[in-house]
Design a protein around this motif. Structure first.
Motif, PDB file in Angstrom:
ATOM      1  N   VAL A 352       0.737  -1.185  -0.074  1.00 28.01           N
ATOM      2  CA  VAL A 352      -0.037  -0.026  -0.007  1.00 28.01           C
ATOM      3  C   VAL A 352       0.826   1.433  -0.077  1.00 28.01           C
ATOM      4  O   VAL A 352       0.851   2.152  -0.807  1.00 28.01           O
ATOM      5  CB  VAL A 352      -0.973   0.051   1.171  1.00 28.01           C
ATOM      6  N   LEU A 353       1.856   1.183   0.866  1.00 27.61           N
ATOM      7  CA  LEU A 353       2.524   2.573   0.821  1.00 27.61           C
ATOM      8  C   LEU A 353       3.579   2.563  -0.407  1.00 27.61           C
ATOM      9  O   LEU A 353       3.659   3.581  -0.993  1.00 27.61           O
ATOM     10  CB  LEU A 353       3.897   2.197   2.121  1.00 27.61           C
ATOM     11  N   GLY A 354       3.971   1.651  -0.852  1.00 27.31           N
ATOM     12  CA  GLY A 354       4.730   1.366  -2.124  1.00 27.31           C
ATOM     13  C   GLY A 354       3.809   2.143  -3.351  1.00 27.31           C
ATOM     14  O   GLY A 354       4.512   2.990  -4.084  1.00 27.31           O
ATOM     15  N   VAL A 355       2.884   1.852  -3.325  1.00 27.07           N
ATOM     16  CA  VAL A 355       1.873   2.246  -4.553  1.00 27.07           C
ATOM     17  C   VAL A 355       1.776   3.692  -4.402  1.00 27.07           C
ATOM     18  O   VAL A 355       1.760   4.384  -5.324  1.00 27.07           O
ATOM     19  CB  VAL A 355       0.603   1.522  -4.571  1.00 27.07           C
ATOM     20  N   ILE A 356       1.472   4.270  -3.206  1.00 27.45           N
ATOM     21  CA  ILE A 356       1.487   5.567  -2.855  1.00 27.45           C
ATOM     22  C   ILE A 356       2.622   6.319  -3.338  1.00 27.45           C
ATOM     23  O   ILE A 356       2.927   7.389  -3.975  1.00 27.45           O
ATOM     24  CB  ILE A 356       0.899   6.000  -1.580  1.00 27.45           C
ATOM     25  N   SER A 357       3.669   5.919  -2.870  1.00 20.60           N
ATOM     26  CA  SER A 357       5.056   6.252  -3.022  1.00 20.60           C
ATOM     27  C   SER A 357       5.192   6.395  -4.638  1.00 20.60           C
ATOM     28  O   SER A 357       5.704   7.406  -5.104  1.00 20.60           O
ATOM     29  CB  SER A 357       6.184   5.663  -2.451  1.00 20.60           C
ATOM     30  N   SER A 358       4.890   5.294  -5.371  1.00 21.77           N
ATOM     31  CA  SER A 358       5.247   5.369  -6.587  1.00 21.77           C
ATOM     32  C   SER A 358       4.345   6.408  -7.332  1.00 21.77           C
ATOM     33  O   SER A 358       4.852   7.057  -8.217  1.00 21.77           O
ATOM     34  CB  SER A 358       4.941   3.934  -7.011  1.00 21.77           C
ATOM     35  N   LEU A 359       3.171   6.480  -6.882  1.00 19.76           N
ATOM     36  CA  LEU A 359       2.341   7.527  -7.736  1.00 19.76           C
ATOM     37  C   LEU A 359       2.714   8.945  -7.293  1.00 19.76           C
ATOM     38  O   LEU A 359       2.106   9.923  -7.892  1.00 19.76           O
ATOM     39  CB  LEU A 359       0.919   7.308  -7.153  1.00 19.76           C
ATOM     40  N   SER A 360       3.460   9.054  -6.173  1.00 16.50           N
ATOM     41  CA  SER A 360       3.733  10.455  -5.879  1.00 16.50           C
ATOM     42  C   SER A 360       4.762  11.265  -6.883  1.00 16.50           C
ATOM     43  O   SER A 360       4.927  12.360  -6.626  1.00 16.50           O
ATOM     44  CB  SER A 360       4.243  10.576  -4.359  1.00 16.50           C
ATOM     45  N   PHE A 361       5.285  10.537  -7.668  1.00 16.20           N
ATOM     46  CA  PHE A 361       5.968  11.207  -8.962  1.00 16.20           C
ATOM     47  C   PHE A 361       5.222  11.438  -9.975  1.00 16.20           C
ATOM     48  O   PHE A 361       5.605  12.130 -10.951  1.00 16.20           O
ATOM     49  CB  PHE A 361       6.987  10.136  -9.463  1.00 16.20           C
ATOM     50  N   GLY A 362       4.089  11.157 -10.172  1.00 14.22           N
ATOM     51  CA  GLY A 362       3.092  11.423 -11.053  1.00 14.22           C
ATOM     52  C   GLY A 362       1.591  11.792 -10.753  1.00 14.22           C
ATOM     53  O   GLY A 362       1.469  13.052 -10.225  1.00 14.22           O
ATOM     54  N   LEU A 363       0.831  10.901 -10.446  1.00 12.13           N
ATOM     55  CA  LEU A 363      -0.655  11.121 -10.448  1.00 12.13           C
ATOM     56  C   LEU A 363      -0.645  11.973  -9.191  1.00 12.13           C
ATOM     57  O   LEU A 363      -1.697  12.856  -8.879  1.00 12.13           O
ATOM     58  CB  LEU A 363      -1.446   9.838 -10.302  1.00 12.13           C
ATOM     59  N   LEU A 364      -0.035  11.492  -8.232  1.00  8.43           N
ATOM     60  CA  LEU A 364      -0.137  12.067  -6.805  1.00  8.43           C
ATOM     61  C   LEU A 364       0.819  13.261  -6.343  1.00  8.43           C
ATOM     62  O   LEU A 364       1.255  13.745  -5.340  1.00  8.43           O
ATOM     63  CB  LEU A 364      -0.231  11.243  -5.595  1.00  8.43           C
ATOM     64  N   LYS A 365       1.464  13.778  -7.376  1.00 11.48           N
ATOM     65  CA  LYS A 365       2.680  14.817  -7.508  1.00 11.48           C
ATOM     66  C   LYS A 365       2.313  16.032  -6.708  1.00 11.48           C
ATOM     67  O   LYS A 365       2.801  16.556  -5.973  1.00 11.48           O
ATOM     68  CB  LYS A 365       2.994  15.173  -8.725  1.00 11.48           C
ATOM     69  N   GLU A 366       0.949  16.582  -6.681  1.00  3.35           N
ATOM     70  CA  GLU A 366       0.462  17.507  -6.237  1.00  3.35           C
ATOM     71  C   GLU A 366       0.274  17.649  -4.672  1.00  3.35           C
ATOM     72  O   GLU A 366       0.254  18.685  -3.855  1.00  3.35           O
ATOM     73  CB  GLU A 366      -0.980  18.093  -6.771  1.00  3.35           C
ATOM     74  N   TYR A 367       0.178  16.422  -3.896  1.00  2.00           N
ATOM     75  CA  TYR A 367      -0.105  16.172  -2.794  1.00  2.00           C
ATOM     76  C   TYR A 367       1.254  16.074  -1.834  1.00  2.00           C
ATOM     77  O   TYR A 367       2.101  15.358  -2.122  1.00  2.00           O
ATOM     78  CB  TYR A 367      -0.888  15.021  -2.417  1.00  2.00           C
ATOM     79  N   THR A 368       1.470  17.413  -1.112  1.00  2.00           N
ATOM     80  CA  THR A 368       2.841  17.423  -0.550  1.00  2.00           C
ATOM     81  C   THR A 368       2.537  17.912   0.775  1.00  2.00           C
ATOM     82  O   THR A 368       1.395  18.370   1.351  1.00  2.00           O
ATOM     83  CB  THR A 368       3.743  18.476  -0.942  1.00  2.00           C
TER      84      THR A 368
END
Ligand code: PFF
Length: 452
Positions: A352-368
């Motif tokens: 679960v954590l891995g998927v969110i981390s991976s998406l944080s370079f693209g889809l979830l980039k805006e969430y900081t």
């Protein structure tokens, strides 16, 4: 009961498993980009100081805790200091292991992607700018980065389920020497590139004006991260050491090899960075955009590069299994789940954590949070807060609370093995480590400013 605990099968197995945990993406991926972002040689110097003065004594202390108690990271404190809150060190470690796996598996997944790209020959024939663009289009994607992260977590899961001796020990023994050999070949290639000396002086000629409070915290965080200390990983591993394992020799060997691999990685990366006009401050992608340029300049580049990425993936795997083992041993021994079920629980959470981390370079980039994406947040929270804090507590616990005679007896195998410099070790542990970590924290928090 504790005497039935499994142990590593041989002395060499102990060394390889511990070196396997320490040597990983921390050396080859994280060290170069931290060095690049923190000014080069001055950072390297601070890093080595942190390794010797703080990391090594904490490592020896973790070995003491693990082998003396023969328990997992949290359970160990219930044996050494029953009914106290010291087991917080273990909980902090288990949580850190879990969070590190959450971003480390993503980078480990990238190594698999690059392995396949190398194998199919699609990693050659490009300019430095192409490599940078290709990397960012890959890691900001959805399917492939998640696919590789998942694959990597599954591989870790399988080895952990097979068990300590067969899984962890055997895989480390073959791959670590191969990785070392490969890195030496790459060093030779990199230092003979045009303008290599600019990179070498970036790495070895310190400019002290580059040092500030965040550089110091980064160097300390990198030392802890790279040595696998501050989170009970080496407590867990040393609980599997035999009674005759020489703890001092093991700690020194692990530290020297780990530092050597990091410096070798620097010698490979920085000449290439300057030679190909890549920014040394590029961050987490630094290795992935630099190395393909180096490989491209070798004859039979597809062969070399595919073997290298495979070895890098394996170095990452010997580290992820050590991280997974911390959490699995805890869930299994403290919560009564079978080893297999404990491993499943951990792997699922990490996924679960891995998927969110991976998406944080693209889809979830805006969430900081504090300007950091999820991936960077996990990295910052673990390397720069949880591990040094764990190390601080370990040094206070062993330095101030453990009876000196018991400590010395365990570290010398009841007086049968040598432990040189015991007095220096005890001094570093009791005073230097806690004061240094404490000051760095206070300084970084801005409560008290020694450095800007
Ligand atoms: N030391 C590993 C590396 O440098 O890649 C990462 C790591 C493994 C950190 C195990 C912490 C740990 F407990």
């Amino acid at each position: 009961m504790s005497d039935e605990r499994v142990t590593f099968g041989s002395k060499l197995g102990v060394i390889f498993a511990s070196v396997g945990s320490a040597v990983g993406l921390g050396n080859i991926w994280r060290f170069p980009y931290e060095t690049g972002q923190n000014g080069g040689a001055a950072f390297l110097l601070l890093y080595v100081l942190c390794v010797v003065l703080v990391g090594l004594p904490v490592m020896m202390s973790e070995f003491f805790i693990g082998r003396h108690s023969r328990k997992n990271a949290a359970g160990a404190f219930d044996v050494l200091a029953p009914k106290t809150k010291w087991n917080f060190i273990g909980y902090n470690g288990v949580a850190a292991a879990f969070l590190i796996l959450g971003f480390y598996s993503v980078v480990a997944g990238w190594t698999l992607e690059y392995f396949f790209q190398a194998l199919t020959g699609s990693l050659t024939g490009k300019t430095a700018a192409d490599y940078a663009a290709d990397f960012s289009s890959f890691n900001s994607g959805i399917f492939w980065p998640i696919f590789w992260t998942t694959t990597f977590i599954a591989l870790t899961h399988i080895i952990i389920s097979v068990g300590v001796q067969k899984g962890i020990e055997r895989s480390s023994k073959i791959m670590m020497p191969m990785l070392f050999l490969f890195m030496i070949i790459l060093c030779v290639r990199s230092v003979t590139l045009p303008d290599a000396e600019i990179g070498l002086s970036f790495l070895f000629k310190p400019d002290f004006s580059k040092i500030n409070s965040s550089t110091v915290l980064s160097a300390m965080g990198q030392a802890f991260f790279s040595l696998s200390v501050g989170m009970g990983c080496l407590i867990t591993y040393s609980s599997y050491f035999g009674k005759d394992t020489n703890l001092q020799k093991t700690a020194i060997t692990v530290t020297v090899l780990d530092t050597l691999v990091a410096v070798l990685a620097g010698v490979i990366i920085f000449p290439a960075v300057f030679s190909f006009g890549i920014a040394p401050t590029a961050g987490p992608e630094l290795v992935f955009i630099t190395l393909p340029n180096v490989f491209q300049n070798l004859p039979m580049s597809a062969l070399w590069s595919s073997i290298f990425y495979l070895l890098l993936a394996i170095a990452a795997l010997t580290s992820t299994i050590s991280l997974h083992e911390v959490a699995t041993a805890y869930v299994h021994e403290e919560h009564g789940f079978t080893r297999k079920r404990a491993a499943f629980i951990v792997s699922f959470g990490v996924l679960v954590l891995g998927v969110i981390s991976s998406l944080s370079f693209g889809l979830l980039k805006e969430y900081t949070v504090f300007g950091l994406n999820f991936f960077d947040l996990l990295d910052y929270a673990t390397a720069k807060i949880m591990l040094p804090f764990g190390g601080l507590l370990v040094s206070v616990f062993v330095g101030w609370r453990i009876d000196r005679k018991i400590l010395k007896a365990e570290l010398t195998n009841q007086g049968t093995a040598s432990f040189y410099f015991f007095t220096i070790y005890a001094f570093l542990l009791k005073y230097i480590a806690p004061i240094a970590i404490g000051l760095i924290f206070i300084n970084e928090l801005g409560l008290f400013k020694l450095l800007k």
